[in-house]
Each structure stands twice: as C-alpha cells, then as structure tokens.
Design an enzyme around this catalytic site. Sequence first.
Site, PDB file in Angstrom:
ATOM      1  CE  LYS A 219      -3.349   2.484   2.748  1.00  0.00           C
ATOM      2  NZ  LYS A 219      -4.167   2.554   3.944  1.00  0.00           N
TER       3      LYS A 219
ATOM      4  CD  GLU B 235       9.855  -5.450   6.940  1.00  0.00           C
ATOM      5  OE1 GLU B 235       9.605  -4.330   6.426  1.00  0.00           O
ATOM      6  OE2 GLU B 235       9.463  -5.780   8.074  1.00  0.00           O
TER       7      GLU B 235
ATOM      8  N   GLY C 136      -4.209  -1.855   5.205  1.00  0.00           N
ATOM      9  CA  GLY C 136      -3.359  -2.976   4.802  1.00  0.00           C
ATOM     10  C   GLY C 136      -3.957  -4.323   5.182  1.00  0.00           C
ATOM     11  NE  ARG C 137      -5.487  -3.902  11.103  1.00  0.00           N
ATOM     12  CZ  ARG C 137      -4.857  -2.750  11.188  1.00  0.00           C
ATOM     13  NH1 ARG C 137      -3.616  -2.651  10.755  1.00  0.00           N
ATOM     14  NH2 ARG C 137      -5.433  -1.665  11.664  1.00  0.00           N
TER      15      ARG C 137
ATOM     16  CD  GLU D 295      -0.690  -4.144  11.635  1.00  0.00           C
ATOM     17  OE1 GLU D 295       0.532  -4.332  11.730  1.00  0.00           O
ATOM     18  OE2 GLU D 295      -1.281  -4.120  10.543  1.00  0.00           O
TER      19      GLU D 295
ATOM     20  CG  HIS E  68      -1.401 -35.441  17.675  1.00  0.00           C
ATOM     21  ND1 HIS E  68      -1.640 -36.634  18.322  1.00  0.00           N
ATOM     22  CD2 HIS E  68      -2.397 -35.313  16.756  1.00  0.00           C
ATOM     23  CE1 HIS E  68      -2.710 -37.219  17.804  1.00  0.00           C
ATOM     24  NE2 HIS E  68      -3.186 -36.430  16.855  1.00  0.00           N
TER      25      HIS E  68
ATOM     26  CE  LYS F 243       6.450  -0.548   9.558  1.00  0.00           C
ATOM     27  NZ  LYS F 243       5.349  -0.044   8.739  1.00  0.00           N
TER      28      LYS F 243
HETATM   29  O1  F6P Z   1       2.959  -3.756   9.918  1.00  0.00           O
HETATM   30  C1  F6P Z   1       2.440  -2.529   9.558  1.00  0.00           C
HETATM   31  C2  F6P Z   1       1.865  -2.545   8.197  1.00  0.00           C
HETATM   32  O2  F6P Z   1       1.648  -1.226   7.860  1.00  0.00           O
HETATM   33  C3  F6P Z   1       0.582  -3.360   8.027  1.00  0.00           C
HETATM   34  O3  F6P Z   1      -0.538  -2.710   8.467  1.00  0.00           O
HETATM   35  C4  F6P Z   1       0.583  -3.612   6.577  1.00  0.00           C
HETATM   36  O4  F6P Z   1      -0.292  -4.626   6.216  1.00  0.00           O
HETATM   37  C5  F6P Z   1       2.037  -3.942   6.343  1.00  0.00           C
HETATM   38  O5  F6P Z   1       2.749  -3.110   7.235  1.00  0.00           O
HETATM   39  C6  F6P Z   1       2.517  -3.736   4.946  1.00  0.00           C
HETATM   40  O6  F6P Z   1       2.360  -2.410   4.558  1.00  0.00           O
HETATM   41  P1  F6P Z   1       2.422  -2.004   3.035  1.00  0.00           P
HETATM   42  O7  F6P Z   1       1.286  -2.660   2.338  1.00  0.00           O
HETATM   43  O8  F6P Z   1       2.322  -0.518   3.020  1.00  0.00           O
HETATM   44  O9  F6P Z   1       3.739  -2.475   2.492  1.00  0.00           O
END
Ligand code: F6P
Length: 546
Positions: A202, A208, A263-264, A349, A380, A508
């Site tokens: 987003k 990452e 994002g979720r 979150e 198990h 971050k």
């Molecule tokens: O962990 C924080 C967060 O902003 C989440 O809410 C989101 O799903 C994820 O990082 C990835 O964010 P983006 O889609 O902006 O890369």
Amino acid sequence: MMPALPEPLLDAARRLAHEPIASLFARDPDRVSRLSVGWEGFLVDLSKERLTPDVLAALAVHARGAGLDRWIASLFDGERVNLSESLPALHPALRDDTGVPLVVDGADVRPGIAQSRERVADWARRLRAGEVRGATGSPIRHLLHLGIGGSDLGPRLVVDALADARGTRPGVSFVANVDPRALDRAIAPLDPAATAIVIASKSFATGETMANARAAIAWIAAGSNGRDPRATQVLAATARPDRARAFGLPEDAILPMHPAVGGRFSLWSSVGVTIAATLGNDTHAALLDGAAAMDRHFRTAPFERNLPVVLALAGVWNASALGHRQRIVVPYADALTLLPAYLQQLSLESNGKRVTREGAPVGGRTAPALWGGVGTDGQHAFFQWLHQGTDTVPVEFVVSAAPNGGDPARHAALVANAFAQAQALAFGRDEASIARDLAAEQLAGAALARAIAVRACPGDRPSTTLLVPRLDARALGALLALYEHRNYAEGVLWGINPFDQFGVELGKQLAAPIEAALVGGAALPDTVDASTRALVDCVLRATDKG
Ligand code: F6P
C-alpha cells in the site's frame, strides 16, 4: 476511566465464573438453540462458552448503547470511521457491485474501484492466456508475490485455501520476510525469464518488501541477459502510484488501490491480483461475492441473529468480563492452515490498543493474544495444555461441514475430532469414570489417587464452534468478511479505532540507524541504549566487521 462493560454485566461474569459449563447445560434445555446463530449454511454455536442467553441479550443491549448500529452504518456509508487518520474504511466497498454511489470527499469512489477491478481481471486473464511475456519474450508461468503483513497474509491464505492439489497455474510463491533465505529459497527453482513479480505494498515504502523487490528484480535481470524487467514483468499493487513510478514502473504496471483501504483488508483491493491470476477471475469474483453477502448480513441482521456481532459480543465478554488473555483459533481444515496467522494480524494490529479513539485510556483489557494451529495437528501439540494446563483459554473451532472433494470418511474423522475436542474441553472426564477404567489394574490408595489425578480432565473450558458449509471461494469470502466485521464490532465495543497501527512505526524508525551500523559501520546515535550497542558490537564481531 469507564469500565469496558457495565457493572451488571461484570457482576454476571463474577457469578458465572464459578458455574460449571455442564450445569449451564443442565439448567437450560434450550441452551443450544438459544445460543446458536445460523446464516446461509454457517452456524455459530456459543453454547459451550461461559455465558447464558440472558448475558448475550444484555451484551446486545450494551452494544446498542455503545452505538454499534451507528458505527456499522458509518462503515458502509464511507464515513471517517478511522478517526486518527481521518479516513473512511473502504474495504466493504471493494466487494460491493451494486453500483450505488458512495461519495467520499465529494466524489463517488465506485467508478475508481470498478476500474481497478477491471484492470486486475484483465491482467489476470492475459496472464492465464499466456499473453504476458517477460523481457526475453518468454511467457510468464510463475508469480512472485512480494508483500508483508496485510499485503501478504490475505492473498497467501486465499491461494493456499483454494488451490487444488496440484497447486495453481501459473504457479505462485509468496515472500514476506527480509531474511535473504526467504527469497533465495523461493526463487531457487524458478526461471527468471518466466517469472513476474507482484510488489504488493500500500505504501510502496515498506522496508522488507522494497528490499526484496530490488533483489528479485536484480535476479530477473541477471537471468535475462541484463534486461531490466521493470517494463515487462513487474506489477505494483499500491496506494502510492507516484512511488511506483519513481521506482521505474510504467503506468500500465501500476494497479492502484484506494488510500482508505487498510493494509489488513487489502486482499479485496488490487493486491488480490495474485488471487485472480492464480485461481482465475471466476474464483476471485466468487470470493468477493461471498464477502459482499456477509457485508449485507452484518449491515442488516438484528444483533442477536448477526454472526459477526454475536462473535464480537462473546469475544468482548471473554476478554473484558471473564478476563481471558488469550484466544486460540483452531481450523479443522487443512485449507485454513494460515487462518490463525491471518487473524492474529487482523485482531492484534487492529485492537491491540490501550487508548480509545478519543485518546483516553480504555477501561479494562482489550484484544487478547491470538494464536492457534490447524486441527487435528494441534491435538498432538498444544491441546494437552488446553485440557490439563493451569490456564483456561477459550478456543474457536472452525469446521467445514462438507468436504470439498477428497475422501468423505477422512473428512468425517476430521469433523469428529473437532467436535470431540470441544466436548472434552467443556465437560472433561470425571474421576469416577477414570476409576472404572482403571479397575482391571487393581490399584489402591496413593497409587490409585495418583493414577486418577494425572488422567483427570477438569473440563469447564469454553469454546465456540463455527461451522462453515464448505470451503469454496464464496464461503471463504464470507468467512473472512465475518472475521473482519467481528473485529470491527469488538473495536467499537472497546471504543478503539481498529484502522490505525501507530505502534508498529517506532521499531521501523529505530531499525534504520542500526542497519546503517551493521552494514556500513556508521556510528550509532547517542540515544541508542547500552544493551543495543553491545548486541550490535557482538554481531559486527560475528560477521568480521568489528
Ligand atoms: O505492519 C504494519 C503494516 O503497515 C501493516 O498494516 C501492513 O499490512 C504492512 O505493514 C505492509 O504495509 P504495506 O502494504 O504498506 O507495504
């Protein structure tokens, strides 16, 4: 500070805390029907929870007092339910194909949503038809989906749940972690000339994802005679097209998503391109259709018959009245293996917060820790702890009533195990029946007492059973929307804004100077504590940089 629930409900919880679940059944022969709610083949059975129909009714009254009806209407009307960021939450709009205008900031957002959906469907169709070709002219046969958090968990779960036994065509690999092993393992068996990258982000700024995107692009270029793949085999699903452009992607490789989709919740947005491309547009449409059906149910059903609402009421009751600090989700469905991880992000979150949307401290406890694992495997592993450990933790069993193909006998065994576990947790095993079973061993005195004690299961451990008719795309869409709305309703009852996540930002920010110290030997800022400095020194020595 206001308590999370009114005093009469907290009183009821204190009384019920000492009443065995078995006696709740004994004193109300209609308990099961009064605590079960059905909808389109779904069934929520709350009868093994430590609550009564009266408590559930009182919780519904409390929810009305908390304005849950108004908050539900505001969600669907595109109002700014995300107060801290002054945004609506538009994920339900992404699956609503009624065409009824939805005006946000003076403009109807529907045409943009429809256009984005068409572009997703068009790219998916072309890819599946072999029309998308890489820099060297090879047709694309594999997708590398790069994203993390919501940009990973939703599409990964859906593809894992709905792919057939042979996997998907085109193939797909998901990489979230910045640990180089994750990408290296994913690409090792792939042909770079026939692989396309979906950068799902987003913000188009998540460390990452962007690090993995750069590495994956370099891998494709190296395997394509140095040709830059950005013009041909990289796709961005993002709310920041400006950043995707600056990254070097052409306009037709950028699938936009609305900034008011969290994002979720992004699996319903252009991030779902991986779902459409690997499972097909019909499956993707059925998924959205199921979610839209659940949206209508959440929006219109009375609270007492509303699946997301009754689950939220039970969730808040368990956490805030009975004080349970954990919630365990056990899908008895291999297809839902990733559900606990997905729900962990969705719930924690969203509602892992200690202040209300107005910034005041929340009264009492909010979202409990959420974890779980697929059944029967969990039986198990952690079920011993559930049955005989010192903690009582509510469990949610998610069970598919009908098999989706496969051997019906083994599916029956799966379902039987789920029901048996819920039964054992609620009713346990009394000492007299254990003594009868031990009769042949002729134990007596301390030896008999010990043998009984280690075998006794106290029971009285609450659970909910959620029956899903079958795990097809429509039902899965409805199930995921059900959990989204439960999560929202819980947030409303706690007074929380479930749509921001400022807590993840601090780490971050702090990581950047540490990374600079580890990679380039930069000095750590004076504000860095002694423990972190010592750890950095240790890693520098271990990597021969110190
Ligand atoms: O962990 C924080 C967060 O902003 C989440 O809410 C989101 O799903 C994820 O990082 C990835 O964010 P983006 O889609 O902006 O890369």
